[in-house]
Design a protein around this motif. Sequence first.
Motif, PDB file in Angstrom:
ATOM      1  N   LEU A  88      27.079  56.622  46.553  1.00 48.27           N
ATOM      2  CA  LEU A  88      25.723  56.134  46.835  1.00 48.27           C
ATOM      3  C   LEU A  88      25.174  55.350  45.645  1.00 48.27           C
ATOM      4  CD1 LEU A  88      24.279  59.244  48.693  1.00 48.27           C
ATOM      5  CD2 LEU A  88      25.003  57.065  49.687  1.00 48.27           C
ATOM      6  N   ASP A  89      25.522  55.758  44.437  1.00 47.15           N
ATOM      7  CA  ASP A  89      25.138  54.979  43.259  1.00 47.15           C
ATOM      8  C   ASP A  89      25.764  53.585  43.310  1.00 47.15           C
ATOM      9  OD1 ASP A  89      23.612  57.023  42.213  1.00 47.15           O
ATOM     10  OD2 ASP A  89      25.182  57.756  40.853  1.00 47.15           O
ATOM     11  N   GLU A  90      27.022  53.516  43.715  1.00 46.96           N
ATOM     12  CA  GLU A  90      27.698  52.217  43.814  1.00 46.96           C
ATOM     13  C   GLU A  90      27.050  51.328  44.864  1.00 46.96           C
ATOM     14  OE1 GLU A  90      32.151  53.812  42.450  1.00 46.96           O
ATOM     15  OE2 GLU A  90      31.772  53.220  44.527  1.00 46.96           O
ATOM     16  N   ILE A  91      26.682  51.908  46.000  1.00 41.08           N
ATOM     17  CA  ILE A  91      26.003  51.122  47.040  1.00 41.08           C
ATOM     18  C   ILE A  91      24.673  50.596  46.522  1.00 41.08           C
ATOM     19  CG2 ILE A  91      24.806  51.317  49.260  1.00 41.08           C
ATOM     20  CD1 ILE A  91      27.063  53.216  50.145  1.00 41.08           C
ATOM     21  N   ALA A  92      23.898  51.454  45.877  1.00 42.54           N
ATOM     22  CA  ALA A  92      22.607  51.033  45.336  1.00 42.54           C
ATOM     23  C   ALA A  92      22.778  49.915  44.313  1.00 42.54           C
ATOM     24  CB  ALA A  92      21.880  52.226  44.716  1.00 42.54           C
ATOM     25  N   ASP A  93      23.807  50.012  43.493  1.00 40.05           N
ATOM     26  CA  ASP A  93      24.050  48.979  42.474  1.00 40.05           C
ATOM     27  C   ASP A  93      24.454  47.649  43.126  1.00 40.05           C
ATOM     28  OD1 ASP A  93      24.389  48.204  39.640  1.00 40.05           O
ATOM     29  OD2 ASP A  93      26.492  47.995  40.237  1.00 40.05           O
ATOM     30  N   ILE A  94      25.302  47.718  44.151  1.00 43.04           N
ATOM     31  CA  ILE A  94      25.706  46.493  44.870  1.00 43.04           C
ATOM     32  C   ILE A  94      24.488  45.812  45.476  1.00 43.04           C
ATOM     33  CG2 ILE A  94      26.896  45.683  46.951  1.00 43.04           C
ATOM     34  CD1 ILE A  94      29.068  47.803  46.323  1.00 43.04           C
ATOM     35  N   GLN A  95      23.644  46.568  46.123  1.00 43.26           N
ATOM     36  CA  GLN A  95      22.473  45.972  46.772  1.00 43.26           C
ATOM     37  C   GLN A  95      21.474  45.459  45.752  1.00 43.26           C
ATOM     38  OE1 GLN A  95      21.273  49.213  49.370  1.00 43.26           O
ATOM     39  NE2 GLN A  95      22.435  48.354  51.082  1.00 43.26           N
ATOM     40  N   ARG A  96      21.310  46.167  44.660  1.00 41.66           N
ATOM     41  CA  ARG A  96      20.375  45.724  43.630  1.00 41.66           C
ATOM     42  C   ARG A  96      20.810  44.386  43.045  1.00 41.66           C
ATOM     43  NH1 ARG A  96      19.889  50.221  41.540  1.00 41.66           N
ATOM     44  NH2 ARG A  96      21.715  50.134  40.163  1.00 41.66           N
ATOM     45  N   ARG A  97      22.098  44.247  42.764  1.00 39.39           N
ATOM     46  CA  ARG A  97      22.598  42.984  42.201  1.00 39.39           C
ATOM     47  C   ARG A  97      22.498  41.852  43.219  1.00 39.39           C
ATOM     48  NH1 ARG A  97      27.671  43.507  41.668  1.00 39.39           N
ATOM     49  NH2 ARG A  97      28.060  45.738  41.909  1.00 39.39           N
ATOM     50  N   ALA A  98      22.828  42.136  44.497  1.00 35.15           N
ATOM     51  CA  ALA A  98      22.799  41.087  45.511  1.00 35.15           C
ATOM     52  C   ALA A  98      21.384  40.634  45.818  1.00 35.15           C
ATOM     53  CB  ALA A  98      23.473  41.586  46.787  1.00 35.15           C
ATOM     54  N   ARG A  99      20.440  41.543  45.692  1.00 33.04           N
ATOM     55  CA  ARG A  99      19.052  41.213  46.030  1.00 33.04           C
ATOM     56  C   ARG A  99      18.250  40.753  44.829  1.00 33.04           C
ATOM     57  NH1 ARG A  99      18.457  46.383  50.262  1.00 33.04           N
ATOM     58  NH2 ARG A  99      20.206  45.685  51.561  1.00 33.04           N
ATOM     59  N   GLY A 100      18.954  40.568  43.724  1.00 33.16           N
ATOM     60  CA  GLY A 100      18.279  40.102  42.517  1.00 33.16           C
ATOM     61  C   GLY A 100      18.164  38.601  42.418  1.00 33.16           C
ATOM     62  N   GLY A 101      18.644  37.900  43.446  1.00 35.05           N
ATOM     63  CA  GLY A 101      18.494  36.452  43.447  1.00 35.05           C
ATOM     64  C   GLY A 101      19.732  35.681  43.089  1.00 35.05           C
ATOM     65  N   GLY A 102      20.805  36.358  42.731  1.00 36.69           N
ATOM     66  CA  GLY A 102      22.033  35.666  42.374  1.00 36.69           C
ATOM     67  C   GLY A 102      22.855  35.289  43.590  1.00 36.69           C
ATOM     68  N   GLU A 103      24.018  34.710  43.328  1.00 32.34           N
ATOM     69  CA  GLU A 103      24.916  34.331  44.407  1.00 32.34           C
ATOM     70  C   GLU A 103      25.483  35.583  45.079  1.00 32.34           C
ATOM     71  OE1 GLU A 103      29.035  31.735  45.130  1.00 32.34           O
ATOM     72  OE2 GLU A 103      28.228  32.049  43.109  1.00 32.34           O
ATOM     73  N   VAL A 104      25.502  35.531  46.411  1.00 23.88           N
ATOM     74  CA  VAL A 104      26.027  36.669  47.162  1.00 23.88           C
ATOM     75  C   VAL A 104      27.530  36.498  47.323  1.00 23.88           C
ATOM     76  CG1 VAL A 104      26.005  37.891  49.360  1.00 23.88           C
ATOM     77  CG2 VAL A 104      23.855  37.030  48.391  1.00 23.88           C
ATOM     78  N   THR A 105      28.271  37.410  46.781  1.00 25.91           N
ATOM     79  CA  THR A 105      29.729  37.405  46.925  1.00 25.91           C
ATOM     80  C   THR A 105      30.158  38.741  47.522  1.00 25.91           C
ATOM     81  OG1 THR A 105      29.998  38.227  44.659  1.00 25.91           O
ATOM     82  CG2 THR A 105      30.072  35.833  44.983  1.00 25.91           C
ATOM     83  N   ARG A 106      31.408  38.796  47.951  1.00 24.96           N
ATOM     84  CA  ARG A 106      31.892  40.008  48.590  1.00 24.96           C
ATOM     85  C   ARG A 106      32.058  41.119  47.555  1.00 24.96           C
ATOM     86  NH1 ARG A 106      37.873  40.899  51.175  1.00 24.96           N
ATOM     87  NH2 ARG A 106      37.512  42.930  52.146  1.00 24.96           N
TER      88      ARG A 106
END
Length: 806
Positions: free
Chosen positions: A270-288
């Motif tokens: 769950l920590d990993e999921i939260a980190d993935i979403q936080r980085r993706a929703r921070g405005g950067g490029e969305v990658t897999r």
Amino acid sequence: MDTAVETTGTLAEDDLRRLDAYWRAANYLTVGQIYLLDNPLLREPLRPEHVKPRLLGHWGTSPGLNLLYAHLDRAIVGRDLDAIFVTGPGHGGPAIVANTWLEGTYSELYPSVGQDEAGMARLFRQFSFPGGIPSHVAPEVPGSIHEGGELGYSLMHAYGAAFDNPDLLVACVIGDGEAETGPLAASWLSNVFLNPARDGAVLPILHLNGYKIANPTVLDRLPIDDLRAMMHGYGYQPHVVDLVDPEDPTRGIDPDRAHRILAGTLDTALDEIADIQRRARGGGEVTRPRWPMIVLRSVKGWTGPHEVDGEPVEGTFHAHQVPIAEVRDNPEHLAALDRWLRSYRPEELFDATGAPQPLIAGLPPAGDRRMSANQHANGGTVLRDLVLPDFREYGVAVHEPGRTVVGPTAPTGEWLRDVIAANPDRFRLFGPDEVASNRLGAAFEVTDRAFVGQLRPGDDNLSPDGRVMEVLSEHLCQGWLEGYLLTGRHGVFTSYEAFIHIVDSMVNQHAKWLKTTRQIPWRRPVASLNYLLSSHVWRQDHNGFSHQDPGFIDHVMNKKAEVVRVYLPPDANTLLSTMDHCLRSRHYINVVVAGKQPAPNWLSMPDAIMHCRRGVGIWDWASTDAGEEPDVVLACAGDVPTLETLAAADLLRRRLPDLKVRVVNVVDLMRLQPESEHPHGLPDVEFDSIFTRDKPVIFAYHGYPWLIHRLTYRRRNHENLHVRGYKEEGTTTTPFDMVMLNDLDRFHLVIDVIERVPGLSVRAAHLRQEMFDARQACRDHTRRHGEDSPLVTEWKWAGAQGATPS
């Protein structure tokens, strides 16, 4: 399997006690549902009459499901998660019912099954019992969007639920038997389509308990490194939780240690999921990203009887269903069941009234945060209407019937383009690599194909934000869409007609879900499952016999009348009107079949709307009965049958001007049934007024002809009904040769009229012979030139003037 590296994390002693008590309570309730009729709390010695006469249900997978449910409840409370639980092992029904009762949701929705001793007795009695509930995670189970009775679809449903649900976590348990199915194997690829910035998250949990009904499971026998590599290759970060005693593979490890390992691993994921979403929703490029997944290995039938009659049970395939079978007749088995039930120490778990003790009641979250009460799992409660552009503005101008030539799906594609633009958070278009092929490519003017994988120069309309879901798997498209609809959104599935059969079995399950939920008061209607099938049987002449099959209609027509609809719009304007109706509808399976190739358009938009509202109607402009009783009725359903019928009507108008012909077109196939059989069915008096009581009816139909007979066999004039349709004759040929192969062509329809109108066979013998010759001439032309004769391709409807090529 090799022992995995343990991740223990931190688990407070209070949480450990709560988890252990809750798990024991859920297991006790699970066993009680399988076995008990009475004496739910064992307040008196267990007697044969306390046990059900028919023992049904599945124990083997249930302890693992209960363990996961308890730990997810802990995580939801600790992290304030919005989560639902998708149960792939559908046989784990009693486990999920047990958890919904412990959470309190079951008693709220079914007050007679209260959280007390009497309610527990009802809970036990109703399971797999006449007048009760099924053994699977059926629609009756709160929090369920996936029954799981047919294996293979859990993970695709989970991903469908996560699309456009940015705050939702979908915990999906995949059984190791289910993991052997083709659809599930393809489902691992769904992470390539999940946008961490816009969508929710799916946490796949592959539950390895080693056995199916009588065989070992393949994935459980893979070396751990191979399984890790497999999951890593699919793009996941696998976390292995091995709760099997390394000294004895039929035993589980110490429960306290098991709770600590699972809690720590779940927290890490769950920590990993939260980190993935936080980085993706921070405005950067969305990658897999590399999403986490858990491999949970536990003992099949854990905490159950270790052996029965000297035969090992726990940790073997014998634990799959009912471990102790002869309880009523065998005192030793009765005593074994009593020991098993009492091993959970129910006196510690439930108070004097039968309610869960505060220690247990304090584990689940409250209100809508309970997985069994989450509103996303009752999608109709969160469903919002689509913003639909006015379909009339996309219509084709038709000043004279048949003079405007446009492929029917192209204008609908433009309309769907604007539906997508107007609904960026609740509508998607699904298709197996066929959206552009089916002439719906206008959608790419406002969106792309969803793709979070590696992009390369030259890729066509791919982006993480795409709202067109294309993958070369009808199973995935179907499953994604089902999950999307059941959690409160809308969509359309477009496919080649012949290959939609791939999802026949999935359609069965969805139809059953819709039918059952209609009788469940707390279930709210969801958006309809809409199919737009193009590249159909009559225009698959270039691909040949393998691509020619209209039988999906027959399959759907076997479902309950209250949940299925089938539409055969004859042109572009009727297709637009039909699709608008389908997207506004609720709780149906709508099948729309329409061509994509350039074709004549017959009705102006106002006429098309009225015709679709009627569902079946007389086309006065094509008829010559002039308000009198006709000599013959030419009926048609489908775009190509309509074309051939009108061409036949034109021939009859010119060559037999005294013959009174009535042309009838059917858009809504259900209108042919009596009103007693389907809500759309025509009353007999109306059917008789259209089709007559005693005149010949020549019916040109899109699919297999016997379906029309099946729908109309109760009608008064059925004995005079003659149907032409597809009869499994096809090849790679020309469009008109294709209809000739199946005797659906205009010339054969004229011959049918001559042979069936009384007195006409002698009077029109010369015309009959001419029609045979015309058919042969057209066939010879295709063999000589590789294309259809101008006699066919240049034909236009000319009405009363009769100025047509000859």
